[in-house]
Design a protein around this motif. Sequence first.
Motif, PDB file in Angstrom:
ATOM      1  N   ILE A  39       0.847  -1.201   0.000  1.00 14.49           N
ATOM      2  CA  ILE A  39       0.000   0.000   0.000  1.00 14.49           C
ATOM      3  C   ILE A  39       0.880   1.248   0.000  1.00 14.49           C
ATOM      4  CG2 ILE A  39      -1.701   1.315   1.331  1.00 14.49           C
ATOM      5  CD1 ILE A  39      -2.725  -1.505   2.345  1.00 14.49           C
ATOM      6  N   ALA A  40       1.886   1.267   0.855  1.00 13.40           N
ATOM      7  CA  ALA A  40       2.790   2.422   0.921  1.00 13.40           C
ATOM      8  C   ALA A  40       3.506   2.648  -0.408  1.00 13.40           C
ATOM      9  CB  ALA A  40       3.799   2.229   2.056  1.00 13.40           C
ATOM     10  N   ALA A  41       3.885   1.573  -1.100  1.00 14.09           N
ATOM     11  CA  ALA A  41       4.576   1.700  -2.386  1.00 14.09           C
ATOM     12  C   ALA A  41       3.708   2.388  -3.435  1.00 14.09           C
ATOM     13  CB  ALA A  41       5.017   0.324  -2.881  1.00 14.09           C
ATOM     14  N   ALA A  42       2.403   2.247  -3.316  1.00 14.07           N
ATOM     15  CA  ALA A  42       1.483   2.857  -4.285  1.00 14.07           C
ATOM     16  C   ALA A  42       1.448   4.373  -4.177  1.00 14.07           C
ATOM     17  CB  ALA A  42       0.078   2.288  -4.104  1.00 14.07           C
ATOM     18  N   LYS A  43       1.839   4.926  -3.032  1.00 15.78           N
ATOM     19  CA  LYS A  43       1.822   6.384  -2.849  1.00 15.78           C
ATOM     20  C   LYS A  43       2.649   7.102  -3.920  1.00 15.78           C
ATOM     21  CE  LYS A  43       1.252   6.465   2.187  1.00 15.78           C
ATOM     22  NZ  LYS A  43       1.904   6.897   3.432  1.00 15.78           N
ATOM     23  N   GLU A  44       3.724   6.482  -4.351  1.00 15.77           N
ATOM     24  CA  GLU A  44       4.604   7.082  -5.367  1.00 15.77           C
ATOM     25  C   GLU A  44       3.886   7.291  -6.695  1.00 15.77           C
ATOM     26  OE1 GLU A  44       8.654   5.889  -7.818  1.00 15.77           O
ATOM     27  OE2 GLU A  44       8.273   4.949  -5.880  1.00 15.77           O
ATOM     28  N   TYR A  45       2.872   6.493  -6.980  1.00 13.98           N
ATOM     29  CA  TYR A  45       2.169   6.520  -8.259  1.00 13.98           C
ATOM     30  C   TYR A  45       0.837   7.267  -8.198  1.00 13.98           C
ATOM     31  CZ  TYR A  45       5.535   2.959  -9.571  1.00 13.98           C
ATOM     32  OH  TYR A  45       6.700   2.284  -9.840  1.00 13.98           O
ATOM     33  N   ALA A  46       0.424   7.674  -7.007  1.00 14.50           N
ATOM     34  CA  ALA A  46      -0.899   8.285  -6.812  1.00 14.50           C
ATOM     35  C   ALA A  46      -0.771   9.787  -6.558  1.00 14.50           C
ATOM     36  CB  ALA A  46      -1.605   7.624  -5.632  1.00 14.50           C
ATOM     37  N   TRP A  47      -1.934  10.463  -6.541  1.00 12.79           N
ATOM     38  CA  TRP A  47      -1.967  11.863  -6.150  1.00 12.79           C
ATOM     39  C   TRP A  47      -1.372  12.011  -4.762  1.00 12.79           C
ATOM     40  CZ3 TRP A  47      -2.989  15.301  -9.721  1.00 12.79           C
ATOM     41  CH2 TRP A  47      -3.888  15.010 -10.751  1.00 12.79           C
ATOM     42  N   ASP A  48      -0.732  13.149  -4.509  1.00  9.02           N
ATOM     43  CA  ASP A  48      -0.255  13.431  -3.160  1.00  9.02           C
ATOM     44  C   ASP A  48      -1.457  13.682  -2.257  1.00  9.02           C
ATOM     45  OD1 ASP A  48       2.434  13.239  -3.836  1.00  9.02           O
ATOM     46  OD2 ASP A  48       2.601  15.375  -4.320  1.00  9.02           O
ATOM     47  N   LEU A  49      -1.405  13.103  -1.057  1.00 12.21           N
ATOM     48  CA  LEU A  49      -2.449  13.351  -0.076  1.00 12.21           C
ATOM     49  C   LEU A  49      -2.380  14.809   0.356  1.00 12.21           C
ATOM     50  CD1 LEU A  49      -2.031  10.074   1.969  1.00 12.21           C
ATOM     51  CD2 LEU A  49      -3.906  10.632   0.431  1.00 12.21           C
ATOM     52  N   PRO A  50      -3.470  15.472   0.632  1.00 10.74           N
ATOM     53  CA  PRO A  50      -4.763  14.900   0.984  1.00 10.74           C
ATOM     54  C   PRO A  50      -5.664  14.537  -0.197  1.00 10.74           C
ATOM     55  CG  PRO A  50      -4.866  17.245   1.299  1.00 10.74           C
ATOM     56  CD  PRO A  50      -3.456  16.923   0.881  1.00 10.74           C
ATOM     57  N   ARG A  51      -5.270  14.832  -1.445  1.00 14.27           N
ATOM     58  CA  ARG A  51      -6.111  14.410  -2.557  1.00 14.27           C
ATOM     59  C   ARG A  51      -6.073  12.885  -2.643  1.00 14.27           C
ATOM     60  NH1 ARG A  51      -6.159  16.472  -8.849  1.00 14.27           N
ATOM     61  NH2 ARG A  51      -7.827  15.068  -9.508  1.00 14.27           N
ATOM     62  N   PHE A  52      -7.255  12.293  -2.698  1.00 15.53           N
ATOM     63  CA  PHE A  52      -7.370  10.836  -2.766  1.00 15.53           C
ATOM     64  C   PHE A  52      -8.589  10.487  -3.585  1.00 15.53           C
ATOM     65  CE2 PHE A  52      -8.995   6.744  -1.319  1.00 15.53           C
ATOM     66  CZ  PHE A  52      -7.851   5.958  -1.327  1.00 15.53           C
ATOM     67  N   GLU A  53      -8.373   9.731  -4.630  1.00 19.66           N
ATOM     68  CA  GLU A  53      -9.450   9.185  -5.443  1.00 19.66           C
ATOM     69  C   GLU A  53      -9.267   7.678  -5.469  1.00 19.66           C
ATOM     70  OE1 GLU A  53      -9.261  11.130  -9.237  1.00 19.66           O
ATOM     71  OE2 GLU A  53      -9.412  13.122  -8.311  1.00 19.66           O
ATOM     72  N   ALA A  54     -10.306   6.951  -5.118  1.00 17.59           N
ATOM     73  CA  ALA A  54     -10.212   5.496  -5.032  1.00 17.59           C
ATOM     74  C   ALA A  54      -9.723   4.885  -6.341  1.00 17.59           C
ATOM     75  CB  ALA A  54     -11.555   4.907  -4.626  1.00 17.59           C
ATOM     76  N   SER A  55     -10.230   5.368  -7.460  1.00 16.53           N
ATOM     77  CA  SER A  55      -9.827   4.804  -8.754  1.00 16.53           C
ATOM     78  C   SER A  55      -8.348   5.040  -9.027  1.00 16.53           C
ATOM     79  CB  SER A  55     -10.672   5.403  -9.887  1.00 16.53           C
ATOM     80  OG  SER A  55     -10.520   6.814  -9.927  1.00 16.53           O
ATOM     81  N   ASP A  56      -7.861   6.236  -8.712  1.00 16.40           N
ATOM     82  CA  ASP A  56      -6.457   6.566  -8.915  1.00 16.40           C
ATOM     83  C   ASP A  56      -5.563   5.711  -8.026  1.00 16.40           C
ATOM     84  OD1 ASP A  56      -4.248   8.420  -9.882  1.00 16.40           O
ATOM     85  OD2 ASP A  56      -4.164   8.775  -7.710  1.00 16.40           O
ATOM     86  N   PHE A  57      -5.945   5.543  -6.767  1.00 13.91           N
ATOM     87  CA  PHE A  57      -5.094   4.783  -5.863  1.00 13.91           C
ATOM     88  C   PHE A  57      -5.117   3.293  -6.197  1.00 13.91           C
ATOM     89  CE2 PHE A  57      -2.796   3.487  -2.187  1.00 13.91           C
ATOM     90  CZ  PHE A  57      -1.984   4.573  -1.904  1.00 13.91           C
ATOM     91  N   ALA A  58      -6.239   2.775  -6.660  1.00 18.87           N
ATOM     92  CA  ALA A  58      -6.280   1.376  -7.089  1.00 18.87           C
ATOM     93  C   ALA A  58      -5.330   1.161  -8.269  1.00 18.87           C
ATOM     94  CB  ALA A  58      -7.698   0.967  -7.457  1.00 18.87           C
ATOM     95  N   ALA A  59      -5.342   2.089  -9.223  1.00 22.47           N
ATOM     96  CA  ALA A  59      -4.426   1.999 -10.364  1.00 22.47           C
ATOM     97  C   ALA A  59      -2.978   2.129  -9.906  1.00 22.47           C
ATOM     98  CB  ALA A  59      -4.759   3.074 -11.391  1.00 22.47           C
TER      99      ALA A  59
END
Length: 123
Positions: A39-59
Amino acid sequence: MGTRAVYTFKDRHESFSVYKHYDGYPTGEGAGTGALGFIAAAKEYAWDLPRFEASDFAAAFIAANKQPGGGDVYMTKSYKDHMDLEYRYEIEANEKKLFVKIYQVEEHNDDQAVYKLIEEMNI
């Protein structure tokens, strides 16, 4: 045999689930291993928090964890479609952190598994 898990990423509007065939236990034997490391490794590929979109984080989770050859990590409709899971995870944003609920299988019945919430944490 793999320790199978489903990761469900949730926001206010929708949820997306990802199946991972191996290493589904919460923590592993090295940095970046086990479910919390994945889960932590996915942070590098996702929007920076606090922006969070379920679809983006799943990808992002898939991008960070999929191995060549296919089959080990993929989208799924629900954890309920997998009767052989040991763990399942629910991941949401909590301000500038990810909030993770960890469930472990308690018993397998003929047509469903029963899960017990074992831990909640921010990562």
